[in-house]
Design an enzyme around this catalytic site. Structure first.
Site, PDB file in Angstrom:
ATOM      1  N   GLU A 199       4.975 -28.652  -8.819  1.00 51.60           N
ATOM      2  CA  GLU A 199       6.663 -29.177  -9.438  1.00 51.60           C
ATOM      3  C   GLU A 199       7.026 -30.093  -8.450  1.00 51.60           C
ATOM      4  O   GLU A 199       7.247 -31.231  -8.819  1.00 51.60           O
ATOM      5  CB  GLU A 199       7.547 -27.987  -9.563  1.00 51.60           C
ATOM      6  CG  GLU A 199       8.917 -28.429 -10.062  1.00 51.60           C
ATOM      7  CD  GLU A 199      10.026 -27.051  -9.865  1.00 51.60           C
ATOM      8  OE1 GLU A 199      10.828 -27.553  -9.136  1.00 51.60           O
ATOM      9  OE2 GLU A 199       9.425 -26.157 -10.045  1.00 51.60           O
ATOM     10  N   HIS A 200       6.724 -29.878  -7.258  1.00 52.20           N
ATOM     11  CA  HIS A 200       7.386 -31.058  -6.376  1.00 52.20           C
ATOM     12  C   HIS A 200       6.392 -32.159  -6.133  1.00 52.20           C
ATOM     13  O   HIS A 200       6.777 -33.408  -5.912  1.00 52.20           O
ATOM     14  CB  HIS A 200       7.382 -30.349  -5.061  1.00 52.20           C
ATOM     15  CG  HIS A 200       8.536 -29.584  -4.738  1.00 52.20           C
ATOM     16  ND1 HIS A 200       8.991 -28.346  -5.239  1.00 52.20           N
ATOM     17  CD2 HIS A 200       9.489 -29.832  -3.875  1.00 52.20           C
ATOM     18  CE1 HIS A 200       9.949 -27.845  -4.850  1.00 52.20           C
ATOM     19  NE2 HIS A 200      10.403 -28.560  -4.000  1.00 52.20           N
ATOM     20  N   GLU A 227      13.200 -25.998   1.683  1.00 52.42           N
ATOM     21  CA  GLU A 227      13.699 -25.298   0.266  1.00 52.42           C
ATOM     22  C   GLU A 227      13.523 -23.791   0.455  1.00 52.42           C
ATOM     23  O   GLU A 227      14.447 -23.213  -0.219  1.00 52.42           O
ATOM     24  CB  GLU A 227      13.086 -25.825  -0.754  1.00 52.42           C
ATOM     25  CG  GLU A 227      13.643 -25.791  -2.286  1.00 52.42           C
ATOM     26  CD  GLU A 227      13.253 -26.573  -3.384  1.00 52.42           C
ATOM     27  OE1 GLU A 227      13.283 -26.100  -4.437  1.00 52.42           O
ATOM     28  OE2 GLU A 227      12.734 -27.609  -3.124  1.00 52.42           O
TER      29      GLU A 227
END
Length: 483
Positions: free
Chosen positions: A103-104, A174
């Site tokens: 996703e990143h 994160e």
């Protein structure tokens, strides 16, 4: 004002609202521009008319199995997204977090467009990028209709070693931030104890050790294993022509494989539910975060609608709410009168073959026992003494919520993608409305008894949780002895 019918409720909302009120307060606004008028003195359509005016969702399957679905809403803009049946449930202990890592990496450049060029392309179109990973689904979307660019991002993502190392640092930071979000921590712990020893117990983000150790080969293997055409849905909503979208899909996504190497077809293993509790006590936190849940219905179960109505009867509460002791939810009124908690919410997380139905609350360390007692009492009321009046209120709240969520092209696109993956089709609002209307007090009592009454709960608690009752006490409160 007492409102029993959804038509009356929505008409009342429209009649009293002012033009400066936020658009999300108008549940039907996104369906068609002609459905509602914000001008004073003009008549509005009824709830039933708004359902009838909802545009059709069109669905086409390509030769390789990829499905294309769209809804033309008449908006000037369009949201297009690619939904994939991939998430942490498809991962193992070694590669848990690979989907979140990808996703990143999704918008960090492609083979054709380096990151800077990709950002310039997106900016020149006035679009926005978004990616999301859950336990069973992955989504990548744009705020306009650059299907070619979306295909490039999905099929030719640049997994450069330098970029991977850079994102590894971002990922670790994160993870540290998420550790400070006690709601996320509590609900992750709830899944870990409820589905212990199964893939559903894994966090979407994965452990920090995996964030440090995942390699480019791990990410490539994950893509090759799960990014297959039959597990993908290209969804669009807004100003979109379905035939044009299908043509773009054929041009840009026909090359995605639908075959697996050898016997590598991923099959979801059954995830058993285990009644248990997990406590992470830290008296340094000001408030306790607690979740209690039972095994709920799967996303395709016919019991899902009665359980959704039941959750709407329990409702939610926050200290910032107005209304005080006049709130419609009985548990919310008790929370106000007895100062039971700072907030609570009933939830139901549905998966392909199981689910979690529960109540999450945040409370002072001295009110934990009382709040737990009244939360379980609310469940017992659903199983035994819920009335037609309660059910009517829950049904109206659920209808307003379902329509109100679709307040723009992005949530509509998300709804289409999820529905196609879960059901193989988009369930129209009119069908949801009919299913909700079929729910009665007897149905709620029977379904809640099936899932809640005398069932072992899963409990997760974070913070100053010394007052949380022993598990056996909480288990014994899952039924009533009556003589």
């Amino acid at each position: 004002m007492v409102i029993e019918k959804p038509d009356d409720y929505l008409n009342h909302v429209v009649s009293v609202c002012q033009p400066q009120w936020p658009l999300f307060f108008l549940p039907s606004l996104s369906l068609q521009p002609i459905l509602l008028s914000l001008r004073r003195g003009q008549s509005s359509v009824s709830y039933a008319q708004s359902l009838a005016g909802a545009p059709e969702t069109r669905l086409t399957a390509l030769d390789n199995g990829l499905r294309v679905a769209s809804e033309e809403t008449g908006h000037a803009t369009c949201t297009v997204g690619l939904w994939i049946s991939a998430g942490s449930r498809y991962e193992n202990e070694k590669n848990n977090g690979a989907g979140f890592f990808l996703e990143h990496m999704a918008f960090k450049g492609t083979k054709k467009y380096p990151q800077t060029a990709l950002e310039q392309q997106v900016e020149s179109m006035g679009a926005h990028l978004n990616a999301y990973t859950s336990r069973e689904h992955t989504k990548k979307s744009f705020g306009k209709l650059p299907v070619e660019l979306l295909a490039e991002v999905v099929q030719s993502c640049s997994l450069n070693e330098a970029e991977i190392e850079q994102q590894r640092g971002v990922l670790l930071r994160e993870l540290e931030e998420v550790d400070g979000n006690l709601q996320e921590v509590c609900l992750d712990l709830l899944h870990a104890t409820a589905f212990q020893g199964t893939p559903l117990g894994q966090s979407v983000l994965g452990p920090s050790k995996n964030a440090r150790s995942l390699t480019r080969e791990n990410l490539v293997d994950y893509i090759n294993s799960h990014y297959k055409a039959p597990r993908m849905v290209l969804a669009a909503a807004g100003g979109v022509n379905h035939e044009e979208l299908v043509g773009l899909a054929k041009s840009n996504f026909s090359g995605i494989s639908f075959e697996y190497e050898g016997d590598a077809v991923p099959v979801l293993s059954p995830c058993r539910f285990t009644g248990s509790d997990i406590r992470m006590r830290d008296d340094g936190f000001p408030l306790a975060h607690i979740a209690i849940a039972v095994e709920g219905a799967s996303v395709t179960s016919p019991d899902i609608v009665p359980l959704m109505v039941a959750n709407c009867i329990i409702g939610s509460y926050d200290l910032t709410y107005g209304g005080g002791k006049h709130l419609s939810s009985r548990l919310a009124r008790l929370a106000v009168e007895a100062n039971l908690c700072h907030s609570f919410q009933a939830f139901h997380s549905s998966y392909s073959d199981t689910g979690l139905m529960g109540i999450y609350f945040v409370t002072d360390k001295n009110s934990i026992e009382d709040m737990m007692h009244w939360s379980q009492n609310a469940w017992m009321n659903l199983c035994t003494t819920v009335t037609e009046s309660d059910v009517t209120r829950g049904k109206n709240a659920l209808k307003a919520s379902l329509v109100g969520q679709l307040n723009g092209t992005t949530p509509i696109c998300d709804d289409i993608g999820r529905h196609i993956l879960n059901y193989g089709r988009r369930i129209p609002l009119a069908e949801w409305d009919a299913r909700i209307d079929a729910v009665t007090a007897n149905v709620v009592r029977d379904v809640c008894t099936k899932y809640i009454y005398d069932k072992c709960p899963a409990v997760a608690a974070v913070g100053p949780v010394e007052q949380l009752p022993d598990y056996n006490r909480m288990r014994s409160a899952m039924y009533w002895l009556r003589f």
